[in-house]
Scaffold this active site. Structure first.
Site, mmCIF file in Angstrom:
data_model
loop_
_atom_site.group_PDB
_atom_site.id
_atom_site.type_symbol
_atom_site.label_atom_id
_atom_site.label_comp_id
_atom_site.label_asym_id
_atom_site.label_seq_id
_atom_site.Cartn_x
_atom_site.Cartn_y
_atom_site.Cartn_z
ATOM 1 N N ARG A 1 0.752 -1.197 0.170
ATOM 2 C CA ARG A 1 -0.150 -0.165 -0.169
ATOM 3 C C ARG A 1 0.705 1.579 -0.058
ATOM 4 N NH1 ARG A 1 -4.664 -1.655 4.146
ATOM 5 N NH2 ARG A 1 -6.148 -2.571 2.479
ATOM 6 N N LYS B 1 -20.314 -16.347 0.867
ATOM 7 C CA LYS B 1 -21.238 -15.892 1.260
ATOM 8 C C LYS B 1 -21.492 -15.664 -0.203
ATOM 9 C CE LYS B 1 -21.252 -16.229 6.282
ATOM 10 N NZ LYS B 1 -21.550 -14.577 7.054
ATOM 11 N N GLY C 1 -13.616 -3.411 -0.018
ATOM 12 C CA GLY C 1 -15.126 -3.356 0.494
ATOM 13 C C GLY C 1 -14.692 -2.055 -0.711
HETATM 14 P P1 AMP Z 1 -14.715 -13.490 0.719
HETATM 15 O O1 AMP Z 1 -14.077 -12.357 1.690
HETATM 16 O O2 AMP Z 1 -16.040 -13.470 0.601
HETATM 17 O O3 AMP Z 1 -13.658 -13.506 -0.458
HETATM 18 O O4 AMP Z 1 -14.249 -15.403 0.977
HETATM 19 C C1 AMP Z 1 -13.144 -15.784 1.442
HETATM 20 C C2 AMP Z 1 -13.443 -16.914 2.344
HETATM 21 O O5 AMP Z 1 -14.175 -17.684 1.264
HETATM 22 C C3 AMP Z 1 -11.658 -17.743 2.275
HETATM 23 O O6 AMP Z 1 -11.252 -17.726 4.043
HETATM 24 C C4 AMP Z 1 -12.318 -19.273 2.021
HETATM 25 O O7 AMP Z 1 -11.553 -20.080 2.791
HETATM 26 C C5 AMP Z 1 -14.085 -18.739 2.151
HETATM 27 N N1 AMP Z 1 -14.237 -20.465 0.954
HETATM 28 C C6 AMP Z 1 -13.838 -20.655 -0.021
HETATM 29 N N2 AMP Z 1 -14.527 -21.887 -0.633
HETATM 30 C C7 AMP Z 1 -15.181 -22.307 0.314
HETATM 31 C C8 AMP Z 1 -16.626 -22.706 0.206
HETATM 32 N N3 AMP Z 1 -16.709 -23.860 -0.673
HETATM 33 N N4 AMP Z 1 -16.820 -23.198 1.847
HETATM 34 C C9 AMP Z 1 -16.131 -22.679 2.859
HETATM 35 N N5 AMP Z 1 -15.419 -21.360 2.610
HETATM 36 C C10 AMP Z 1 -15.234 -21.075 1.727
#
Ligand code: AMP
Length: 397
Positions: free
Chosen positions: A35, A198, A377
Site C-alpha cells: 500500500r 457467502k 470493500g
Molecule cells: P471472501 O472474503 O468472500 O472472498 O471469502 C473468502 C473465504 O471463503 C476464504 O476464507 C475461503 O476459505 C472461503 N471459502 C471458499 N470456498 C469455500 C467453501 N467451499 N466452503 C467454505 N468456505 C469457503
C-alpha cells in the site's frame, strides 16, 4: 476537479490522503508494504515538480486516541527509503505545531502526519476537523482508494474546503480506470468469477453485473446455496438457508438476460476442515451427509478454464475453495493460473475484493494479471454500482 498530470504543483503544498494501513509485526516492522509502494508515484510526482507533500493516513482501528501500535512514525524510515527523501514526521494531524511544520515545508519536502484515527473526529466526518486539515495545504489529492467508501473527514468532507483545487492521485485514477473499464467498456466475451464464503455478500455485485457479463462463474462456498436451491444434496457444506430464494431468482435473472451461468459440476469434499481430512471427489449435488464441499473438482476446473481462456475481460472476486488449506487450494490456484494465461493472450483481467487478492499473491501471479485492486470493500461497493463518498467528493463540483 483537476488532473494530477496537468496540475502545476510548483510552490504549492498538497494534502495527500493515502492508505498506509499496512500490517506491522510486534516489533512495529512493516510486513507488507504494497500500500505504501502504491502511493509513491503520486508523492514523487508532487515533490518532483516543486510541490511540498503533507501526507495523511489512517493505520488500523485505534479507539480514537493515541496508541503506539498504530503510530505512523513506524512508517517514516521506510517512506524515506522509497521516496529517496528525508521524510519529516508531525506527531499530530492538526493543531498549531502541525500548521507550523506544514507551512515551513520547502518545495520537494515531505511531511508525514500522525494517524488520523487518533482523533475521533476523523471517522465521524467532523467538518471542523476537516477544515483544520484543509488549512495545512493549497491543494487536495486523494489517493486512498481503500477508504473511498467511507465518508470520513479526510476522505470526503475535507474536499469541500479546496474548491476546484482537488484531484485523484495516480493509484485512485488507476483503480477507477480499471473498474470503469470492466463495468462500462468491457471487451467481450466478459467473464466474472465469483467465489468466497457467502452469497449474501455478493448478491448486489452479481445483480449489477448481470447486464454486462457473458459468463458468470460461481464457485467457492457460495456455490452451495445455488446447488441447494436447485434441489441438490449439499451435505454439511456452507449453505445460507435464508438466501435460497435469492439464489433461485439470480439463476432465472441470468437466464432472462442470456448470461451463461456456470456452477461447478463436481467438487472435492472432506469430512473435516483440515489438511488431514479424508477427501473424495463427487458430483457437486451428491454430497453425502457429514461431508462438505471445500474445493471445485477437476471437471469444473477444466470447464471454467476453457471459458476464462477465451475471454477478453475477466473480473475475479473470491476464492474457489478454502485455499488457505493446501488440500483445498487446487481450484483457486488453477483459476488464478488460467486468469494469468488469459492476460498473456491479451485479456484485461481485474482481481479485487477480499481473498482473491490474497490468493493471487500467494501464487505470485500479481504481476501476471492486468490489475490487482488495493481496496476490498471500496471495490465491491463501486462494482455494486454505489457512489463512494471519497470519489464523489472529488468528482462533484
Ligand atoms: P471472501 O472474503 O468472500 O472472498 O471469502 C473468502 C473465504 O471463503 C476464504 O476464507 C475461503 O476459505 C472461503 N471459502 C471458499 N470456498 C469455500 C467453501 N467451499 N466452503 C467454505 N468456505 C469457503
Amino acid at each position: 476537479m483537476k488532473h494530477i498530470d496537468s496540475y502545476n504543483f510548483s510552490g504549492k503544498r498538497a494534502l495527500i490522503r493515502v492508505d498506509f494501513n499496512v500490517p506491522l509485526n510486534e516489533k512495529f516492522e512493516i510486513t507488507d508494504d504494497n500500500r505504501i509502494r502504491a502511493a509513491i508515484p503520486t508523492i514523487k510526482k508532487i515533490t518532483g515538480s516543486g510541490g511540498a507533500s503533507v501526507i495523511v493516513s489512517h493505520l488500523g482501528r485505534p479507539a480514537g486516541s493515541y496508541d503506539i501500535k498504530y503510530s505512523l512514525k513506524h512508517i517514516v524510515n521506510h517512506l524515506s527509503e522509497l521516496t529517496g527523501k528525508k521524510v519529516k514526521f508531525g506527531p499530530d494531524c492538526i493543531g498549531d505545531e502541525t500548521l507550523r511544520l506544514a507551512k515551513n515545508l520547502k518545495p520537494g519536502e515531505i511531511l508525514l502526519l500522525e494517524n488520523l484515527r487518533f482523533c475521533k473526529s476523523e471517522t465521524k466526518g467532523d467538518r471542523e476537523f476537516a477544515k483544520k486539515l484543509a488549512s495545512l495545504a493549497d491543494v487536495y489529492v486523494n489517493d486512498a482508494f481503500g477508504t473511498a467508501h467511507r465518508a470520513h473527514a479526510s476522505t470526503s468532507c475535507v474536499a469541500e474546503y479546496f474548491g476546484e483545487e482537488k484531484m485523484f492521485g495516480y493509484l485512485m485514477e488507476k483503480e477507477l480506470e480499471s473498474m470503469d473499464k470492466v463495468l462500462h467498456k468491457a471487451e467481450k466475451p466478459f467473464t466474472t468469477i465469483m467465489g468466497g464464503a457467502k452469497v449474501s455478500e455478493k448478491i448486489l455485485i452479481i445483480e449489477n453485473l448481470l447486464d454486462q457479463v457473458d459468463n458468470l462463474i460461481i464457485g467457492g462456498g457460495l456455490a452451495y446455496t445455488f446447488i441447494k436451491a436447485g434441489g441438490g444434496k449439499t451435505g454439511s457444506s456452507s449453505v445460507e438457508e435464508d438466501r435460497l430464494e435469492i439464489a433461485t431468482n439470480l439463476i432465472s435473472m441470468a437466464k432472462e438476460k442470456g448470461v451463461n451461468l456456470l456452477l461447478p459440476e463436481d467438487n472435492l469434499i472432506a469430512d473435516k476442515l483440515s489438511n488431514d481430512a479424508n477427501t473424495k471427489e463427487v458430483p457437486i449435488d451428491e454430497i453425502p451427509d457429514g461431508w462438505m464441499g471445500l474445493d471445485i473438482g477437476i471437471k469444473s476446473i477444466e470447464k471454467f478454464r476453457s471459458v476464462i481462456e477465451k475471454s477478453q475481460t475477466v473480473l475475479w472476486n473470491g476464492p474457489l475453495g478454502v485455499f488457505e488449506i493446501p488440500k483445498f487450494e487446487r481450484g483457486t490456484k488453477s483459476i488464478a493460473k488460467a486468469i494469468s494465461e488469459a492476460t498473456l493472450n491479451g485479456a484485461f483481467t481485474l482481481i479485487g475484493g477480499g481473498d482473491s487478492v490474497g490468493a493471487i499473491k500467494k501464487y505470485k501471479l500479481e504481476d501476471k494479471v492486468s490489475f490487482v485492486s488495493t481496496g476490498g470493500g471500496a471495490m465491491l461497493e463501486y462494482m455494486e454500482g454505489k457512489l463512494l463518498p471519497g470519489i464523489e467528493a472529488i468528482r462533484g463540483s
